[in-house]
Design an enzyme around this catalytic site. Structure first.
Site, short mmCIF file in Angstrom:
data_model
loop_
_atom_site.label_atom_id
_atom_site.label_comp_id
_atom_site.label_asym_id
_atom_site.label_seq_id
_atom_site.Cartn_x
_atom_site.Cartn_y
_atom_site.Cartn_z
N GLN A 176 110.08 61.28 36.42
CA GLN A 176 110.43 62.08 35.25
C GLN A 176 109.31 63.10 35.10
O GLN A 176 108.19 62.75 34.77
CB GLN A 176 110.55 61.19 34.00
CG GLN A 176 110.57 61.95 32.67
CD GLN A 176 111.71 62.95 32.56
OE1 GLN A 176 112.84 62.68 32.95
NE2 GLN A 176 111.42 64.15 32.05
N GLU B 141 117.77 67.29 33.05
CA GLU B 141 118.53 68.33 33.75
C GLU B 141 117.97 68.70 35.11
O GLU B 141 117.87 69.88 35.45
CB GLU B 141 118.61 69.57 32.85
CG GLU B 141 117.26 70.28 32.57
CD GLU B 141 116.49 69.76 31.36
OE1 GLU B 141 116.66 68.59 30.99
OE2 GLU B 141 115.71 70.55 30.80
N HIS C 229 125.49 68.54 27.90
CA HIS C 229 124.15 69.02 27.57
C HIS C 229 123.33 69.29 28.84
O HIS C 229 122.81 70.40 29.02
CB HIS C 229 123.44 67.98 26.68
CG HIS C 229 122.04 68.37 26.31
ND1 HIS C 229 121.75 68.99 25.11
CD2 HIS C 229 120.87 68.24 26.97
CE1 HIS C 229 120.44 69.22 25.06
NE2 HIS C 229 119.88 68.77 26.17
N GLU C 230 123.24 68.30 29.70
CA GLU C 230 122.40 68.48 30.90
C GLU C 230 122.98 69.56 31.81
O GLU C 230 122.24 70.33 32.42
CB GLU C 230 122.23 67.16 31.66
CG GLU C 230 121.67 65.99 30.83
CD GLU C 230 120.46 66.33 29.98
OE1 GLU C 230 119.71 67.26 30.33
OE2 GLU C 230 120.26 65.66 28.95
N HIS D 283 122.02 73.02 30.67
CA HIS D 283 120.66 73.38 31.07
C HIS D 283 120.63 74.13 32.41
O HIS D 283 119.64 74.78 32.73
CB HIS D 283 119.79 72.13 31.20
CG HIS D 283 119.10 71.70 29.94
ND1 HIS D 283 118.32 72.54 29.18
CD2 HIS D 283 119.06 70.49 29.33
CE1 HIS D 283 117.82 71.86 28.14
NE2 HIS D 283 118.26 70.61 28.20
N GLU E 58 116.10 73.98 24.55
CA GLU E 58 116.94 72.94 23.96
C GLU E 58 117.93 73.47 22.91
O GLU E 58 119.06 73.01 22.83
CB GLU E 58 116.08 71.82 23.37
CG GLU E 58 115.24 71.09 24.43
CD GLU E 58 116.06 70.40 25.53
OE1 GLU E 58 117.27 70.19 25.35
OE2 GLU E 58 115.46 70.09 26.59
N ASP F 2 104.66 66.75 23.94
CA ASP F 2 105.70 65.87 23.42
C ASP F 2 105.89 66.02 21.91
O ASP F 2 106.94 65.71 21.38
CB ASP F 2 105.35 64.41 23.70
CG ASP F 2 106.12 63.88 24.91
OD1 ASP F 2 106.67 64.72 25.64
OD2 ASP F 2 106.15 62.66 25.10
N TYR G 170 116.06 71.35 19.01
CA TYR G 170 117.45 71.10 19.41
C TYR G 170 118.43 71.63 18.37
O TYR G 170 119.28 72.46 18.65
CB TYR G 170 117.69 69.60 19.59
CG TYR G 170 117.07 69.00 20.83
CD1 TYR G 170 115.70 68.74 20.88
CD2 TYR G 170 117.84 68.69 21.93
CE1 TYR G 170 115.13 68.18 22.02
CE2 TYR G 170 117.27 68.12 23.07
CZ TYR G 170 115.91 67.87 23.11
OH TYR G 170 115.35 67.32 24.23
N1 BES Z 1 115.18 68.06 28.89
C1 BES Z 1 115.53 67.05 27.95
C2 BES Z 1 114.69 65.83 28.05
C3 BES Z 1 113.20 66.05 27.85
C4 BES Z 1 112.73 66.98 26.95
C5 BES Z 1 112.31 65.30 28.58
C6 BES Z 1 111.36 67.16 26.81
C7 BES Z 1 110.95 65.48 28.44
C8 BES Z 1 110.47 66.42 27.55
C9 BES Z 1 117.00 66.66 28.09
O1 BES Z 1 117.83 67.73 28.37
C10 BES Z 1 117.45 66.14 26.76
O2 BES Z 1 117.41 66.85 25.80
N2 BES Z 1 117.89 64.87 26.72
C11 BES Z 1 118.39 64.23 25.54
C12 BES Z 1 119.88 64.15 25.55
C13 BES Z 1 120.61 65.27 24.90
C14 BES Z 1 122.09 64.98 24.87
C15 BES Z 1 120.12 65.67 23.55
C16 BES Z 1 117.91 62.79 25.54
O3 BES Z 1 117.32 62.37 26.53
O4 BES Z 1 118.14 62.09 24.57
ZN ZN Z 2 118.01 69.06 26.76
#
Ligand code: BES
Ligand code: ZN
Length: 647
Positions: A173, A309, A333-334, A337, A356, A411, A419
């Site tokens: 990841q 993604e 969603h993915e 991206h 996002e 983070d 989002y």
């Molecule tokens: N790119 C993100 C996951 C992410 C963001 C990982 C920042 C590390 C740092 C991914 O596209 C995402 O947003 N995943 C969401 C699901 C989505 C449907 C909102 C999740 O993992 O919950």
């Molecule tokens: Zn995302």
């Protein structure tokens, strides 16, 4: 002037380059530079990377790595193609927790290198020195290295932690800044690199990557097979991803399909059949899909996110395999991206909402096209509910779209603000200018900025050039307020989902008016309606105050059969209620949930809620975490350690 810089240090060179626009393209030959080359002046300072791309940058990464499941390491070499400003005599990479063996040039001549002080979040700069660059020159350097067993990007699973139970598994990841724990490169979203890889793995384990697979496996020594991959599109390093395990593939249509462990393949494939139509719909909305195949790797349950993604190969949690396709908005969603994020990429984490927020907007457009406006509105409404609680909890400064992250872990920008406020902003523009004009602009935005980093300021420039061209419109949209002010601007109109009106009425009847659970029309509800019901909270709820009696909780649990709930989103919402009421009978269900999946979005808030319940919750949290932690990915343990402590 440039030539004289041959002797000065790279640091002084960078300073000298600052603000000197005439020099910026001097190093790149327009006839050979790839179309995506970025002028040095356009590199945006990224506080989460040590790289100095304005001096020297990585343009291509070539990995040759062996996966050793006994040692839990990836080891081998990363050959980096680099270009530099004339006179540049060093390049700075990002590394964290890597064992660097040596560095040499294309001819095998050793190069001097040095790692700087280690920062817990950023890792270390790896500075490699070489003779000064001549104008237009390109070079290759080779870093021989190995990862460590506790590389933060990687999780090495024992056979027992997989569905099949027979063979080990490993996956990565990268986002936000974890790629540097397994690839020594410039790990900033603004520095795009093409890449290829040769991965050697034990026979019977199949590597898959976020790239085109090239050929078939070839023998690579006793018991070993080598697999090749190629990513011809330049990508930010956080999108370099790998999985190695006993995985099999089933096609959905000619360009989409599912990878997962054989025992899960049938169910995962069936659940994800809508993927093919989603790709078609997405292309119709915002232009061609530029990545060839779109496949999904359904990982073991410890995958720390819902989805990631990774180009050509989305990584997904198995918790979306609900049996009724109710959670496929995650795929939308993915997939989205592939435009917002992977084509047009946030230049750094302060601009994370560009990735996002745009993606949540696009995701909902895909859902609307495939499943109709009612379902899309329900999803918007759930998002707005989440955002409202986030806005209430966060310090106001962190509710601005453009974030201030200096000295912070990236983070910390991972909230519903990026989002949901991001998507709400785009929906507001859409409402005011009309969908047709908005779509023309958005499609153009993806085309104009494809394979480029994007900042909030360049987004504003683009939209002011191509869509918001009058003062009247500018005033109506309040774009600066959305981006630079906390909270929601006055032109925000929350989504109204008529489907939720009866759900809210049922929630009020049960939760507030203490009616029987048998009156809840649960079996007729979709997952989204169930989520809405369980998200209900009294308006004036005090922190720590009960709002349900034990009898009501028992009635709810039994009547809705929540002990056997198979939908992870619904189960999570119920467990939040249970923990907040210190409802002991749900603890076995909670324990099972937390020890059989490691998705941080579920795990972390549940441990936080347990911790908030003091004498009751903390011993439970400590006990469950001791049992669960060895099964979690480092992304999840790092977050939960900060709440519960390391067992
Ligand atoms: N790119 C993100 C996951 C992410 C963001 C990982 C920042 C590390 C740092 C991914 O596209 C995402 O947003 N995943 C969401 C699901 C989505 C449907 C909102 C999740 O993992 O919950
Ligand atoms: Zn995302």
């Amino acid at each position: 002037m440039i030539r004289k810089l041959g002797l000065v240090s790279a640091l002084a060179l960078a300073t000298a380059l600052g603000g000197c626009a005439a020099m910026n393209t001097a190093g790149s030959d327009p006839t050979t530079a790839p179309a995506f080359a970025i002028a040095p002046a356009d590199y945006v300072r990224d506080i989460h990377s040590y790289a100095r791309p304005e001096i020297a940058r990585v343009t291509h990464v070539s990995l040759d790595l062996t996966a050793d499941f006994e040692a839990q390491t990836l080891s081998g070499a990363a050959a980096l193609d680099i270009s530099g400003e004339p006179g540049a005599n060093e390049i700075v990479l990002d590394v964290r927790n890597l064992d660097i063996r040596d560095v040499h040039d294309a001819a095998g001549t050793p190069l001097q290198f040095e790692t700087g002080p280690n920062d817990a979040i950023l890792g270390q700069p790896l500075t490699i020195r070489f003779p000064a660059f001549a104008p237009g020159e390109r070079r290759r350097i080779v870093v021989r290295y190995a990862t460590r067993p506790d590389a933060a990007a990687l999780q090495w699973l024992t056979p027992a932690q997989t569905a099949g139970g027979q063979k080990p598994y490993m996956f990565s990841q990268g986002q936000a800044i974890l790629t540097r724990t397994w690839v020594p490169t410039q790990d900033s979203p603004g520095i795009r690199q093409t890449w290829d890889a040769r991965i050697v793995a034990p026979n019977g384990l199949r590597p898959v990557m976020s790239a085109e697979a090239v050929g078939r496996g070839e023998p690579a020594g006793p018991g070993l097979t080598a697999w090749r991959f190629n990513e011809p599109n330049p990508v930010p390093p956080y999108l370099i991803a790998i999985g190695v395990g006993d995985v099999a593939f089933q096609a959905i249509d000619e360009r989409t399909g599912v990878w997962t462990e054989p025992s899960m393949l049938h169910d995962a494939h069936d659940e994800l059949i809508p993927t093919a139509e989603m790709v078609d719909v997405a292309e119709r909305l915002y232009g061609p899909y530029r990545w060839g195949r779109y496949d999904i790797l359904v990982l073991p349950p410890s995958f720390p996110f819902g989805g990631m993604e990774n180009p050509r190969l989305t990584f997904a949690t198995p918790t979306i395999i609900a049996g009724d396709r109710s959670l496929v908005s995650l795929v939308a969603h993915e997939l989205a991206h592939s435009w917002s994020g992977n084509l047009v990429t946030n230049a750094n984490r302060a601009d994370f909402w560009l990735n996002e927020g745009f993606t949540v907007y696009f995701e909902n457009r895909i859902m609307e096209a495939v499943y109709g406006p009612d379902r899309a509105l329900m999803l918007q409404s759930l998002g707005w509910g989440d955002l409202q609680s986030t806005l209430a909890d966060l310090p106001p400064a962190d509710t601005r779209l453009k974030l201030e992250l200096a000295g912070r872990d990236p983070d910390e920008g991972l909230t519903d603000v990026a989002y949901e406020k991001g998507a709400a902003f785009l929906r507001t523009i859409e409402r005011i200018v009309g969908r047709e004009r908005f779509d023309v602009w958005l499609k153009g935005y993806f085309e104009r900025n494809a394979f480029r980093p994007m900042t909030t300021e360049r987004f504003l420039e683009d939209i002011r050039t191509h869509l918001v061209t009058t003062k009247a419109l500018e005033d109506q949209l309040m774009m600066d307020a959305w981006i630079y002010q906390p909270g929601m601007p006055s032109n925000w109109q929350p989504p109204v989902s008529t489907a939720f009106v009866p759900v809210d009425a049922a929630a009020r009847a049960f939760f507030a008016d203490k009616g029987p659970a048998s009156a809840i029309p649960w079996s007729g509800w979709s997952t989204q309606e169930r989520q809405r019901f369980l998200a209900w909270r009294p308006e004036n709820r005090r922190e720590g105050a009960d709002w349900l009696t034990d009898a009501q909780l028992a009635d709810l649990e039994a009547t809705l059969n929540l002990r056997d709930e198979g939908n992870a989103e619904v189960l999570y919402s119920w467990l939040q209620i249970a923990v907040q009421h210190r409802y002991q009978p749900a603890v076995p269900t909670l324990e099972k949930f937390l020890t059989t999946m490691g998705r941080r979005k579920f795990v972390l808030p549940l441990f936080q809620s347990l911790w908030a319940e003091g004498d009751w919750g903390r011993p439970i949290a400590t006990r469950i975490y001791a049992q669960a932690r060895p099964g979690y990915h480092p992304v999840t343990t790092n977050s939960v350690d900060a709440v519960v402590g390391r067992p």
